[in-house]
Scaffold this motif. Structure first.
Motif, PDB file in Angstrom:
ATOM      1  N   ASN A  99       0.800  -1.225   0.000  1.00 34.84           N
ATOM      2  CA  ASN A  99       0.000   0.000   0.000  1.00 34.84           C
ATOM      3  C   ASN A  99       0.826   1.265   0.000  1.00 34.84           C
ATOM      4  OD1 ASN A  99      -2.546  -1.118  -0.135  1.00 34.84           O
ATOM      5  ND2 ASN A  99      -2.586  -1.507   2.051  1.00 34.84           N
ATOM      6  N   GLN A 157       0.219 -13.205  -3.578  1.00 38.27           N
ATOM      7  CA  GLN A 157      -0.812 -12.724  -2.672  1.00 38.27           C
ATOM      8  C   GLN A 157      -0.990 -13.681  -1.507  1.00 38.27           C
ATOM      9  OE1 GLN A 157      -4.686 -12.218  -4.449  1.00 38.27           O
ATOM     10  NE2 GLN A 157      -5.621 -11.510  -2.560  1.00 38.27           N
ATOM     11  N   GLN A 235      -7.050  -7.982   2.264  1.00 41.99           N
ATOM     12  CA  GLN A 235      -7.153  -6.777   1.439  1.00 41.99           C
ATOM     13  C   GLN A 235      -7.469  -7.161   0.002  1.00 41.99           C
ATOM     14  OE1 GLN A 235      -4.150  -3.770   1.652  1.00 41.99           O
ATOM     15  NE2 GLN A 235      -3.803  -4.044   3.837  1.00 41.99           N
ATOM     16  N   GLN A 236      -8.272  -6.320  -0.643  1.00 45.77           N
ATOM     17  CA  GLN A 236      -8.641  -6.520  -2.050  1.00 45.77           C
ATOM     18  C   GLN A 236      -9.225  -7.919  -2.277  1.00 45.77           C
ATOM     19  OE1 GLN A 236      -8.562  -4.017  -4.451  1.00 45.77           O
ATOM     20  NE2 GLN A 236      -8.204  -2.827  -2.598  1.00 45.77           N
ATOM     21  N   PRO A 238     -11.676 -10.491  -3.674  1.00 45.92           N
ATOM     22  CA  PRO A 238     -12.549 -10.434  -4.850  1.00 45.92           C
ATOM     23  C   PRO A 238     -13.922 -11.010  -4.577  1.00 45.92           C
ATOM     24  CG  PRO A 238     -11.068 -12.280  -5.042  1.00 45.92           C
ATOM     25  CD  PRO A 238     -10.701 -11.584  -3.758  1.00 45.92           C
ATOM     26  N   PHE A 248     -13.525  -5.730  -6.054  1.00 43.05           N
ATOM     27  CA  PHE A 248     -12.490  -6.090  -5.085  1.00 43.05           C
ATOM     28  C   PHE A 248     -12.668  -5.184  -3.877  1.00 43.05           C
ATOM     29  CE2 PHE A 248     -10.956  -7.509  -9.118  1.00 43.05           C
ATOM     30  CZ  PHE A 248     -10.303  -8.702  -8.850  1.00 43.05           C
ATOM     31  N   ASP A 250     -12.055  -3.381  -0.359  1.00 39.65           N
ATOM     32  CA  ASP A 250     -10.807  -2.916   0.249  1.00 39.65           C
ATOM     33  C   ASP A 250     -10.322  -3.844   1.352  1.00 39.65           C
ATOM     34  OD1 ASP A 250     -10.522  -0.723  -1.384  1.00 39.65           O
ATOM     35  OD2 ASP A 250     -11.472   0.682  -0.006  1.00 39.65           O
ATOM     36  N   GLU A 262     -15.089  -0.607   2.963  1.00 40.19           N
ATOM     37  CA  GLU A 262     -14.577   0.223   1.872  1.00 40.19           C
ATOM     38  C   GLU A 262     -14.086   1.533   2.482  1.00 40.19           C
ATOM     39  OE1 GLU A 262     -14.868   0.363  -2.159  1.00 40.19           O
ATOM     40  OE2 GLU A 262     -13.946  -1.376  -1.208  1.00 40.19           O
ATOM     41  N   TYR A 282     -20.664  -5.919  -4.553  1.00 38.10           N
ATOM     42  CA  TYR A 282     -20.303  -6.720  -3.383  1.00 38.10           C
ATOM     43  C   TYR A 282     -21.487  -7.527  -2.859  1.00 38.10           C
ATOM     44  CZ  TYR A 282     -16.447  -3.338  -3.366  1.00 38.10           C
ATOM     45  OH  TYR A 282     -15.375  -2.550  -3.728  1.00 38.10           O
TER      46      TYR A 282
END
Length: 347
Positions: A99, A157, A235-236, A238, A248, A250, A262, A282
């Motif tokens: 990040n 990841q 994080q992210q 999907p 995706f 947050d 988010e 989402y």
């Protein structure tokens, strides 16, 4: 071919193509690590054999972001225990790359280092081996076993998720008393460092508000400290919607919480809130609670009023606004339940 054959046997002939999205996700998060890929296939195989043997793809995809899969990946990323303090520092440097925005957020590694110093109090001082530093040796070892890339970032990841959940030394032992998304969000923001926000705001290309990545890291770090290991944070994460409408989120607090978060700064609240609508991006995340956090800067805190929301977004009841003063010493908030308050930020 072997894995697909095993899958067909376990699923009573269910075509592999029905789980092509799972295959794509697994390939992405493993990024060539055959150990992670194998554990992902074993996870799918075990799920398919479990009663009532009617596994659907959305359930399979969610399994890649759950605590059990992290435990399965332990043999891929953690070769020996206890994890040495030197290896911790090497991984901290990699966590510090997450990040970062063009190198404008140098405080990330400092935050992890200060946490580790506290956790490692009383351990003997490290002494570099003659001829090569102990850090270099640990770095080379982590590269060889597939945790880090030669550039010092995580190789996949899966590795990043594993160490993000492993490395933070102050995970809570029990779940907090109040576990709604808005209650946890307020407690997280109370932990934000005012000096970190000030330094980050100066680097934010002339804006008064730090980059979203800064808020996301601080929020992630705080939520790690407030929740036990039964709550993996992703994080992210999907969604399992088709690729053309996939989103995706947050930060997804999986496990015992199932919260979706988010984060934005002076952002388009309507757009982000709609993602949690019944037909939004989402909508298939299987969350129990969700929240959009909007971070703003005001001359006076608490402000005379918080930014108005559209009627549509008010009805969704998902937006929380956090207003900081220009020096980031104080924060006021308004959450979806209507509660308001303010507090002083720690240094």
């Amino acid at each position: 071919t072997l894995f697909r054959s095993l899958w067909c046997n376990a699923s009573a002939g269910e075509p592999w193509e029905h789980f092509s999205d799972y295959e794509d996700r697994l390939i992405t998060i493993s990024n060539g690590n055959i150990g992670v890929f194998s554990q992902g296939m074993k996870t799918l195989y075990d799920l398919a054999l479990s009663p009532p043997r009617d596994l659907d793809e959305s359930r399979a995809v969610r399994s890649l972001y759950e605590l059990e899969f992290f435990y399965r990946c332990k043999r891929c990323f953690l070769r020996r225990e206890p994890f040495s303090p030197t290896a911790e520092q090497v991984v901290v440097a990699a966590l510090g790359k997450i990040n970062s925005v063009d190198g404008l957020f140098p405080d990330v590694a400092d935050l992890y280092n200060s946490s580790l110093r506290s956790a490692n109090a009383g351990r003997p001082e490290l002494k570099a081996k003659e001829g090569t530093s102990e850090e270099d040796g640990e770095f080379a070892s982590l590269v060889r076993c597939g945790v880090l890339s030669p550039s010092g970032s995580f190789s996949s990841q899966a590795a990043m998720n594993f160490y993000h959940n492993l490395m933070f030394p102050h995970r809570a032992r029990t779940m907090p008393e109040k576990t709604s998304a808005e209650d946890l969000a307020v407690e997280c923001v109370k932990k934000f460092s005012s000096s970190t926000l000030r330094r980050s705001a100066k680097a934010a290309a002339g804006k008064k508000v730090p980059y979203e990545a800064v808020f996301l890291h601080l929020f992630h770090t705080a939520l790690l400290s407030l929740t036990p290991t039964s709550v993996p944070l992703i994080q992210q994460a999907p969604t399992v919607l088709p690729p053309d409408v996939r989103g995706f989120i947050d930060l997804f607090a999986n496990g015992d919480l199932q919260h979706g978060y988010e984060l934005l700064r002076d952002g388009t609240r309507d757009e982000h809130a709609r993602r949690f609508a019944p037909q939004g991006r989402y909508s298939d995340m299987n969350y129990r609670d969700r929240l959009v956090l909007d971070f703003i800067v005001e001359k006076e805190v608490p402000p005379s009023s918080f930014p108005a929301l559209s009627a549509e977004v008010e009805k969704l009841n998902v937006v929380a606004t956090f207003a900081f003063d220009e020096n980031f010493t104080k924060c006021a908030y308004k959450v979806p339940s209507g509660s308001t308050g303010d507090f002083i930020l720690p240094p």
